[in-house]
Scaffold this active site. Structure first.
Site, PDB file in Angstrom:
ATOM      1  N   HIS A 229       0.833  -1.203   0.000  1.00 18.98           N
ATOM      2  CA  HIS A 229       0.000   0.000   0.000  1.00 18.98           C
ATOM      3  C   HIS A 229       0.865   1.249   0.000  1.00 18.98           C
ATOM      4  O   HIS A 229       2.006   1.240   0.481  1.00 18.98           O
ATOM      5  CB  HIS A 229      -0.883   0.037   1.252  1.00 18.98           C
ATOM      6  CG  HIS A 229      -2.166  -0.705   1.114  1.00 18.98           C
ATOM      7  ND1 HIS A 229      -3.388  -0.141   1.408  1.00 18.98           N
ATOM      8  CD2 HIS A 229      -2.442  -1.960   0.717  1.00 18.98           C
ATOM      9  CE1 HIS A 229      -4.350  -1.021   1.209  1.00 18.98           C
ATOM     10  NE2 HIS A 229      -3.790  -2.143   0.785  1.00 18.98           N
TER      11      HIS A 229
ATOM     12  N   GLU B  23      -6.217  -0.443  -5.995  1.00 17.34           N
ATOM     13  CA  GLU B  23      -7.279   0.392  -5.426  1.00 17.34           C
ATOM     14  C   GLU B  23      -6.927   1.854  -5.654  1.00 17.34           C
ATOM     15  O   GLU B  23      -5.766   2.255  -5.566  1.00 17.34           O
ATOM     16  CB  GLU B  23      -7.437   0.156  -3.911  1.00 17.34           C
ATOM     17  CG  GLU B  23      -7.880  -1.243  -3.536  1.00 17.34           C
ATOM     18  CD  GLU B  23      -6.689  -2.128  -3.173  1.00 17.34           C
ATOM     19  OE1 GLU B  23      -5.567  -1.599  -2.969  1.00 17.34           O
ATOM     20  OE2 GLU B  23      -6.889  -3.355  -3.118  1.00 17.34           O
TER      21      GLU B  23
END
Length: 321
Positions: free
Chosen positions: A38, A107
Site C-alpha cells: 500500500h 485500489e
C-alpha cells in the site's frame, strides 16, 4: 492438505515490526506469509504504510525458510510494470526459491497519488494483463535488451540484470469474473479475498486447473468476543464495504466516514470476531470448501504476537497431518 499462511498487514505496522512478525510466523509453523503493498493505510487509525520492497529485504535476512508473497502489488499505476519486474527479481534473489509475486488491478486509495485517472474495471484488467506480459518479457528476455509497445505501456532498451536462478511465480488477484479469467489464462495461481466458489470455478475453467489457489481471510481475535468486535470496528470497518467501494474510494478519510454508518454488531456479521478457536477454524474451512488450497489469515488487530501464539496453539494443529 491446505497450507495456512500469515498476513503481514503493512497498513498497521512499521517495517521492522513487520520483519519481526514474519520471523514469529515462521517460528510458529505457518506455511507461508503474504505482505500487503500500500501507499496509504485503509484508515488513518492504522497509521502505517511502509514501502513493501524495502521491507521484503529485511524479511529475507530475518527468516530462513518461510515463503513470502506480495499480497498484492499493483503493477499498473504508481509503479511501472518494468520497475516491478526489477523489484520482484531482486526480492526473489534475496529470497531464493521462496518469493511469489502477487499482483492485482489495485485500489484508487493507493494508485491515484500521481494524478492518474481511475479507469473502470475492464480497463484496469486489460492494463494488468499487459503489465504481467511485460514482467514476463523482461524476466525471460535472456541477454538482449527488450522493447515493448503496448496499448498502455512502452518499454525501450530494458533488461533486468539481477535475476534469481528460479524465477518467481506470478499469482493474480481476483474478485470478479474478468480477473478470475485472467488469473487462469495468464497467472501461475489465484489470490482472492472471499470464499466464493464462482471465483475458483472461473479460474479453473480458464486454465487454472491444478494451479495454487490462495484465499485471504480477515479475522479478529481477542481474549473475549466483545473486545474482538471493538478492535475489528476500530481498525477494519472496510470489511462491511463492497469490493467496488473499496476499489474506488480515494483517501483514508473516506473509508473512515463510510465506517461511521455501521456499528460493531453489523461488522461482526461480516467477519469472524471471536476468541473461540473453532470459529477461526470454521472460517478457514469455508475457503477450503470453496476450492482454496492455501488460506492466509489476517488478524486485523494490533496484538500480532498474541494472535500468532493463539494460532500456533489452537489453529495450526487442526490442519496438520
Amino acid at each position: 492438505m491446505v497450507e495456512i499462511g500469515y498476513k503481514l498487514g503493512s497498513e498497521k505496522y512499521p517495517p521492522l515490526e513487520l520483519v519481526h512478525n514474519a520471523k514469529r510466523a515462521e517460528d510458529a509453523g505457518f506455511d507461508f506469509a503474504m505482505i500487503s503493498d500500500h501507499y496509504h493505510p485503509w484508515i488513518n487509525k492504522e497509521g502505517n504504510s511502509p514501502f513493501v520492497w524495502g521491507t521484503l529485504g529485511g524479511i529475507s535476512q530475518a527468516t530462513e525458510s518461510i515463503p513470502v508473497a506480495t499480497g498484492v502489488t499493483c503493477p499498473t499505476f504508481r509503479i511501472h510494470p518494468a520497475i516491478i519486474a526489477q523489484a520482484a527479481a531482486t526480492a526473489a534473489s534475496m529470497l531464493p526459491g521462496r518469493f511469489m509475486l502477487g499482483v492485482g488491478s489495485g485500489e484508487n486509495l493507493n494508485e491515484h497519488i500521481l494524478g492518474d485517472e481511475w479507469p473502470p474495471t475492464p480497463t484496469r484488467i486489460d492494463m494488468l494483463a499487459e503489465a504481467v506480459d511485460i514482467i514476463r518479457t523482461l524476466w525471460n528476455g535472456g541477454n538482449g535488451l527488450q522493447d515493448y509497445d503496448g496499448c498502455y505501456y512502452t518499454v525501450e532498451n530494458a533488461k533486468v540484470y539481477t535475476k534469481p536462478e528460479e524465477l518467481p511465480p506470478i499469482y493474480i488477484a481476483a474478485e470478479g469474473e474478468m480477473a478470475s479469467e485472467l488469473a487462469g489464462t495468464s497467472g501461475d495461481g489465484l489470490i482472492a479475498q472471499s470464499p466464493e466458489e464462482n471465483i475458483t470455478k472461473k479460474f479453473n475453467e480458464s486454465g487454472g486447473e491444478g494451479k495454487p489457489c490462495y484465499g485471504e481471510a480477515a479475522v479478529c481475535w481477542a481474549e473475549d468476543d466483545n473486545e474482538a468486535k471493538r478492535t475489528a470496528y476500530k481498525y477494519w470497518p472496510i470489511k462491511a464495504n463492497t469490493v467496488q467501494l473499496n476499489g474506488d474510494l480515494s483517501t483514508p478519510s473516506h473509508f473512515e466516514q463510510l465506517g461511521g454508518i455501521i456499528n460493531e454488531d453489523i461488522l461482526a456479521e461480516q467477519m469472524v470476531c471471536s476468541s473461540d478457536p473453532q470459529d477461526h477454524i470454521d472460517e478457514i474451512k469455508s475457503y477450503v470448501d470453496a476450492g482454496f488450497d492455501h488460506v492466509c489469515i489476517q488478524h486485523v488487530g494490533k496484538d500480532q504476537p498474541g494472535f500468532i501464539e493463539f494460532c500456533e496453539r489452537e489453529i495450526l494443529p487442526e490442519f496438520r497431518d
